[in-house]
Design an enzyme around this catalytic site. Structure first.
Site, PDB file in Angstrom:
ATOM      1  N   GLU A 148      22.698  85.896 -44.463  1.00 53.55           N
ATOM      2  CA  GLU A 148      24.118  86.217 -44.607  1.00 53.55           C
ATOM      3  C   GLU A 148      25.000  85.403 -43.669  1.00 53.55           C
ATOM      4  O   GLU A 148      26.182  85.734 -43.498  1.00 53.55           O
ATOM      5  CB  GLU A 148      24.326  87.719 -44.357  1.00 53.55           C
ATOM      6  CG  GLU A 148      23.519  88.598 -45.305  1.00 53.55           C
ATOM      7  CD  GLU A 148      23.673  90.072 -45.016  1.00 53.55           C
ATOM      8  OE1 GLU A 148      24.526  90.702 -45.655  1.00 53.55           O
ATOM      9  OE2 GLU A 148      22.935  90.581 -44.151  1.00 53.55           O
ATOM     10  N   ARG A 197      17.678  99.267 -48.196  1.00 55.37           N
ATOM     11  CA  ARG A 197      18.298  98.324 -47.258  1.00 55.37           C
ATOM     12  C   ARG A 197      18.575  99.096 -45.975  1.00 55.37           C
ATOM     13  O   ARG A 197      19.317 100.092 -45.977  1.00 55.37           O
ATOM     14  CB  ARG A 197      19.601  97.741 -47.819  1.00 55.37           C
ATOM     15  CG  ARG A 197      20.298  96.875 -46.775  1.00 55.37           C
ATOM     16  CD  ARG A 197      21.260  95.865 -47.338  1.00 55.37           C
ATOM     17  NE  ARG A 197      22.497  96.429 -47.848  1.00 55.37           N
ATOM     18  CZ  ARG A 197      23.562  95.678 -48.189  1.00 55.37           C
ATOM     19  NH1 ARG A 197      23.517  94.362 -48.077  1.00 55.37           N
ATOM     20  NH2 ARG A 197      24.641  96.256 -48.679  1.00 55.37           N
TER      21      ARG A 197
END
Length: 263
Positions: A153, A76
């Site tokens: 998100e 990530r």
């Protein structure tokens, strides 16, 4: 003698399959912890360079540990770090805060070599075996065998989840529930009904496009709940598991519940 290629290229095919995949985030800069995750039986590890402390050298050592122990390594990372992470030999990148199909298309451009994208070409790094696996074969292996996972998100990302998932070159879409809850004004309460509904909306939208949907799953109940909405790429959190185990040991083996961590 058969020489193992530095890139583990299994993940895209697994994301196209139909079986649940279980992995684990680690923000700790530790190759040994990567090996422990492999020996525990996780399919993939997400080396967290968004929130973790690993520098690039340590990240490369963690990728080596993953290849040696047989766990698939995803990193990530921020968009600007994609070239270096891929040249280190990551099997996939998972990029936070993708909100639109244009964001997703930009990701594809950065991850894929021409003629699909515009990733810069260099064969001197670990991914190409420091020149042992150069040229067209390396380009083809990277384009076909490196997974690209977009993270949703925010409410804008949820609204555009179907369009994001529909972008060619996106292999999976992962919903970050804690950041979504914060963005919706609910702090870290991602089980509250409004956030739960947004998560369901996003996961179902991703599945509708034939792409793999992913999310944090901290328990079997989480897997069952989100699996019903189409999720198959499940990740737990190493520090949460470790802290809970330590707390249980410190309290004489009593069952304890670890507080939610930021994911």
């Amino acid at each position: 003698m058969t020489i193992q290629h530095p890139i583990d290229d299994r993940l895209p095919a697994l994301l196209r399959g139909d079986q649940p995949l279980r992995g684990i985030f680690t923000a700790m800069p530790s190759p040994a912890l990567v090996e422990m995750c492999a020996y525990a039986g996780f399919t993939f590890v997400i080396i967290d360079n968004e929130h973790g402390a690993a520098d690039f050298e340590t990240t490369e050592h963690m990728l080596r540990a993953a290849r040696a122990s047989g766990i698939i390594p995803v990193v990530r990372c921020f968009m600007e770090d994609i070239p270096r992470v891929l040249d280190m030999g990551a099997s996939g990148v998972q990029v936070p805060m993708i909100e639109t199909a244009d964001d997703a298309r930009e990701l594809v451009q950065r991850v894929r070599y021409p003629s699909i994208g515009r990733r810069g070409s260099a064969f001197s790094g670990r991914a190409a075996g420091y020149g042992a696996f150069p040229g067209a074969a390396h380009t083809a292996r990277s384009n076909a065998g490196v997974a690209l996972i977009a993270m949703i998100e925010t409410p804008t990302g949820v609204a555009n989840a179907e369009a994001i998932a529909a972008v060619d070159g996106i292999d999976a879409v992962f919903v970050g529930p804690n950041d979504l809850a914060h963005a919706m004004g609910y702090g870290n309460d991602w089980k509250t009904p409004a956030v739960a509904a947004a998560i369901e909306q996003a996961l179902r939208a991703v599945q509708s496009q034939g792409k793999c949907a992913g999310i944090i799953a901290l328990s079997p109940d989480d897997e069952r709940r989100y699996g019903a909405f189409g999720a198959r790429y499940f990740a737990t959190v190493a520090t949460s598991l470790i802290t809970q185990a330590f707390r249980q040991a410190a309290q004489g083996g009593q069952d304890v519940v670890s507080p939610a961590l930021r994911y």
